[in-house]
Write a protein that holds these residues in place. Structure first.
Motif, short mmCIF file in Angstrom:
data_model
loop_
_atom_site.label_atom_id
_atom_site.label_comp_id
_atom_site.label_asym_id
_atom_site.label_seq_id
_atom_site.Cartn_x
_atom_site.Cartn_y
_atom_site.Cartn_z
N ARG A 448 0.84 -1.07 0.27
CA ARG A 448 0.17 0.14 -0.11
C ARG A 448 0.99 1.17 -0.04
O ARG A 448 1.39 1.78 1.03
CB ARG A 448 -0.99 0.04 1.22
N ASN A 510 -3.42 -3.06 -9.02
CA ASN A 510 -4.22 -2.85 -7.73
C ASN A 510 -5.19 -1.60 -8.08
O ASN A 510 -6.38 -1.65 -7.14
CB ASN A 510 -3.53 -2.69 -6.42
N LEU A 511 -4.91 -0.84 -8.92
CA LEU A 511 -5.95 0.31 -9.27
C LEU A 511 -7.14 -0.34 -9.93
O LEU A 511 -7.26 -1.13 -10.71
CB LEU A 511 -5.43 1.17 -10.09
N ARG A 630 -7.64 -10.86 -2.00
CA ARG A 630 -8.30 -9.63 -2.43
C ARG A 630 -8.33 -8.81 -1.16
O ARG A 630 -8.12 -7.60 -1.41
CB ARG A 630 -9.60 -10.00 -2.79
N ILE A 633 -4.99 -7.31 -0.91
CA ILE A 633 -4.62 -6.14 -1.82
C ILE A 633 -5.32 -4.94 -1.52
O ILE A 633 -6.82 -4.69 -1.44
CB ILE A 633 -5.03 -6.58 -3.27
N GLN A 634 -4.81 -3.61 -1.50
CA GLN A 634 -5.65 -2.45 -0.90
C GLN A 634 -4.88 -1.32 -2.01
O GLN A 634 -4.10 -1.51 -2.96
CB GLN A 634 -4.92 -1.96 0.33
N LEU A 635 -6.12 -0.35 -2.10
CA LEU A 635 -5.72 0.69 -3.18
C LEU A 635 -4.78 1.37 -2.65
O LEU A 635 -4.52 1.72 -1.44
CB LEU A 635 -7.01 1.45 -3.17
N ASN A 668 -10.41 -2.98 -5.73
CA ASN A 668 -9.22 -2.82 -6.55
C ASN A 668 -9.37 -3.81 -7.86
O ASN A 668 -10.04 -4.62 -8.06
CB ASN A 668 -7.94 -3.42 -5.62
#
Length: 819
Positions: A448, A510-511, A630, A633-635, A668
């Motif tokens: 992140r 991740n966007l 998931r 996975i972070q924005l 994401n």
């Protein structure tokens, strides 16, 4: 008398008194001695050796085995010269060879002297006097490393200078003689017995290969030596710059440096003038970057050329070995291939993505994320002045030409054109090794970042206005490293290499996918505007896009003119969503919002290849272990801050995630690949613009289904020969020999001609993406390959893509409504 004969006689002398009466012993010894004297000088023994040993001995020389070749040793022996004595008393040895009355083929004599001079250069290189090391302050002036006195230092420098000049002079003579050998026919004056119509012609001999290698190796050593001297400030070589001579016959080159090499053996002789020429191509040695003081008009950024004093170090392809490349892409020809790295080149590494690193801000312009290659290829060729053998050997003017092999394919020497060699894998391999992009893709997905990393574009070679562009988009948690096999094979195919240039896009997976599409579109538009503002270059037309997995999903959107707003309104039909949508829309600028949902095709592209593309999503994204991933996975924080603004103050994150519009911005990229996501419901049926030809490459893990389909269309199948066939060894003493492979043949590639039945297609999958999600109606070709999701790395996928690229070159361009 041989040692074997001596030993035999000694043993026989001991035994004779025992087995022979004493009165006959003396007579026997005399007889044996006479026989041995008569036969010992002509004793020849025969031993067996392998073909490999014979060829190795024939091919070994001063370069391969650090000893003179068998042919040179044989010639020296015939002249009564010992090889070691020759190198220790070199001037006398050369004189004796040149004045010998024995018949030595004139051309072979050139090869002989070329190897001897190169061997002498190695002797100089290994002497203490030629060792030049960086001086460091003494630890203690009373110890051995105390500084020399002024007189001692002057004497040492003089010895080093003399040795360096002698070393350089030996290399120059090795080049003169090898050059004369290689271009012997063109340098001959008058008739020669070897040139008559009745003379016997030979194929390339071992001596031809050896002398060519000496020419190339001496070229490499000389160029390395000059650049090493440059880093030392030309302390031991006389060098000066001279102005560019634009009227020179070498119009594609410009003169940069000139050296004077003194011959210590003939001090009265004028120094050899050694000139170094660089390509007369200022753009080749510059990297355009956005000026720190950009103009107020963001659409026309101020571009300044940087990269002065570009060639600091040359990396020779002779001295680089790359692991991880499926092949080495070369163009056979004259010269030595080098890579030079521009000082201000862009690099990407794991360190750049760590939270405390200085990653570019979210408001950085697309122009600042266009990276032209900083690894430049050069091919070095030594040209010796002279139009005859004698003129070449005595020439005091030698040129070193460094060519741009992308633009120069052949050079003229003595009225004949010769192919220019190049190692295209060298610059690509050095770029991959320096950037280590494989790990960057995973970290960019999972870490992140405090700041937003936006898509970046890498040109893998200097921009060529006459080559078509291939744009490559990688998949989830990946990077341009996923294209190693395909890219290297393009470089290895002369037709593709000469007609295409590769641009690879690196983007944060991740966007949200819609945001990535928007940012990549801006990046591509800016790149074409930067290199071709008027859109007149062939490079701005008939390009091809290649996308894998998520990259293929983004690629299809880049080739569509669909308006997604009506579909978005359908997804937000109920009243609760409608109220929340109003609040969300208020937080966005209308122009920015519409630009994310109104698609427009990339006008420079008219063909696309989609590989393992989840156009309709995949249920793999909803399995328990992928759901867990998931959540990890972070924005990027930068995206949340700069794109969503104050959305979290409008509603809770749970309410936003359940809202279709909110999910399009707060999910994401990995989550949006789910077949249940709002993104897939919005985009699964988008259309590709008219005039664009597209192809699908789809993987399938079920070999039985592939073979069943192959039986229906046997003419469209390819059998797997990319892996060795395993055979079972039997325990019998004499195993049977069979020409049949132990394993059954496996159909690895099938071109689908007719739409597959639903009962068949629903069982096809690459383990992640089902066939029904990857299939696109209207594709010009659809190729089914046995394998998993990362099929882009397989030889079959590479072969299919190469076939498509060749077809694209030979097909009249389709009408594109935007061109």
């Amino acid at each position: 008398m041989s040692m074997t004969t001596m030993t035999f006689l000694q043993k026989l002398t001991t035994l004779l008194p025992i087995i022979v009466p004493s009165r006959h012993t003396r007579q026997c010894l005399c007889a044996l001695t006479c026989v041995s004297i008569l036969t010992s000088c002509s004793v020849v023994s025969v031993t067996e050796k392998t073909v490999k040993q014979t060829i190795d001995k024939q091919r070994s020389n001063i370069i391969t085995d650090k000893q003179l070749s068998s042919q040179t040793n044989t010639t020296l022996l015939s002249l009564g010269i010992d090889d070691q004595a020759c190198l220790s008393q070199f001037s006398l040895c050369v004189q004796q060879i040149q004045s010998s009355a024995l018949s030595v083929n004139e051309r072979e004599k050139l090869a002989l002297l070329a190897e001897l001079y190169y061997a002498k250069s190695k002797v100089y290189a290994n002497t203490t006097a030629c060792e030049v090391s960086l001086q460091r302050p003494p630890i203690d002036p009373y110890y051995a490393n105390a500084p020399l006195s002024v007189d001692e230092q002057t004497q040492k420098d003089e010895q080093t200078r003399n040795c360096v000049n002698a070393y350089t002079q030996s290399l120059l003579y090795a080049l003169r003689y090898s050059y004369a050998y290689l271009f012997y026919t063109s340098l001959q004056t008058g008739n020669n017995e070897e040139d008559t119509q009745d003379s016997v012609r030979f194929l390339s001999s071992d001596l031809d290969i050896q002398t060519r290698d000496i020419y190339n190796t001496a070229t490499n050593d000389l160029i390395k030596h000059l650049f090493a001297e440059r880093q030392r400030g030309f302390q031991f070589i006389d060098m000066h710059y001279v102005p560019t001579d634009k009227s020179s016959t070498t119009s594609i080159l410009k003169e940069q440096m000139q050296f004077n090499i003194i011959n210590q053996d003939m001090p009265k002789q004028s120094p050899t003038q050694l000139s170094l020429y660089l390509p007369n191509d200022t753009e080749y040695f510059t990297v355009p970057t956005v000026s720190a003081t950009s103009t107020s008009d963001k659409s026309q950024p101020s571009i300044e050329a940087t990269g002065t004093d570009p060639i600091n170090t040359l990396y020779s392809s002779y001295e680089m070995s790359f692991s991880g490349l499926n092949s080495i892409s070369k163009r056979e020809g004259l010269g030595v291939s080098y890579v030079t790295q521009l000082t201000n080149r862009h690099t990407t590494s794991l360190k750049d993505l760590l939270p405390n690193s200085q990653v570019m801000n979210a408001d950085s312009t697309p122009e600042s994320r266009i990276h032209r290659t900083g690894n430049l290829l050069l091919t070095g060729v030594v040209i010796v002045s002279g139009n005859s053998i004698e003129e070449v050997i005595n020439s005091q003017k030698i040129n070193i030409n460094l060519y741009n092999p992308y633009r120069t394919h052949a050079i003229n020497i003595l009225g004949e054109k010769y192919a220019l060699g190049a190692n295209f894998s060298a610059s690509y391999g050095l770029w991959l090794a320096e950037n280590q992009l494989s790990g960057v893709g995973y970290l960019n997905l999972l870490a992140r970042q405090q700041k937003l990393v936006l898509p970046q574009l890498f040109m893998l070679e200097p921009y060529d206005p006459n080559k078509r562009v291939i744009i490559m988009l990688h998949g989830l948690a990946s990077s341009p490293a996923t294209w190693v096999s395909i890219t290297n094979d393009i470089f290895n195919d002369p037709a593709l290499r000469d007609n295409y240039q590769v641009w690879q896009v690196f983007y944060p997976t991740n966007l949200p996918i819609l945001e990535n599409r928007y940012q990549i579109k801006q990046l591509l538009d800016s790149t074409f505007a930067q290199v071709d503002p008027n859109g007149s270059h062939p490079a701005s037309h008939h390009g091809i896009l290649v996308g894998h997995s998520m990259g293929a999903v983004i690629g299809r959107m880049l080739l569509s003119n669909d308006d997604l707003m009506p579909k978005l309104n359908e997804l937000n039909a109920d009243q609760q969503n409608h109220q929340l949508n109003g609040l969300i829309l208020q937080s966005f600028n209308n122009q920015n919002f519409n630009s994310r949902f109104t698609l427009s095709q990339q006008p420079q592209i008219d063909r696309a290849v989609f590989i393992s593309a989840p156009f309709k999503g995949t249920n793999y994204a909803d399995k328990w272990f992928t759901r867990t991933l998931r959540r990890i996975i972070q924005l990027p924080l930068g995206f949340i801050q700069t794109i969503t603004g104050n959305l979290t103050s409008i509603a809770t994150q749970g309410e936003l995630a359940n809202n279709p519009l909110g999910a399009l911005y707060l999910q994401n990229g990995a989550s949006q690949l789910s077949d249940k996501s709002s993104f897939m419901r919005l985009t699964k049926d988008i259309s590709i613009a008219k005039g664009i030809t597209y192809h699908s490459i789809i993987a399938n893990q079920d070999t039985d289904i592939t073979e069943g389909l192959a039986n229906l269309e046997p003419n469209q199948t390819v059998v797997d020969l990319s892996k060795p066939v395993s055979t079972e060894k039997t325990a019998t003493a004499t195993p049977e020999v069979s020409i049949e492979p132990a394993d059954k043949t496996v159909v690895t590639m099938l071109e689908v001609q007719e739409p597959l039945d639903d009962k068949v297609s629903k069982n096809l999958s690459d383990g992640i993406v089902p066939y029904q999600s990857a299939h696109l109606a209207g594709a010009e070709t659809e190729t089914l390959i046995t394998g998993g999701h990362s099929i882009q790395e397989s030889p079959q996928a590479v072969l299919t893509l190469r076939k498509i690229l060749h077809t694209h070159l030979n097909t009249p361009p389709a009408h594109n409504q935007n061109q």
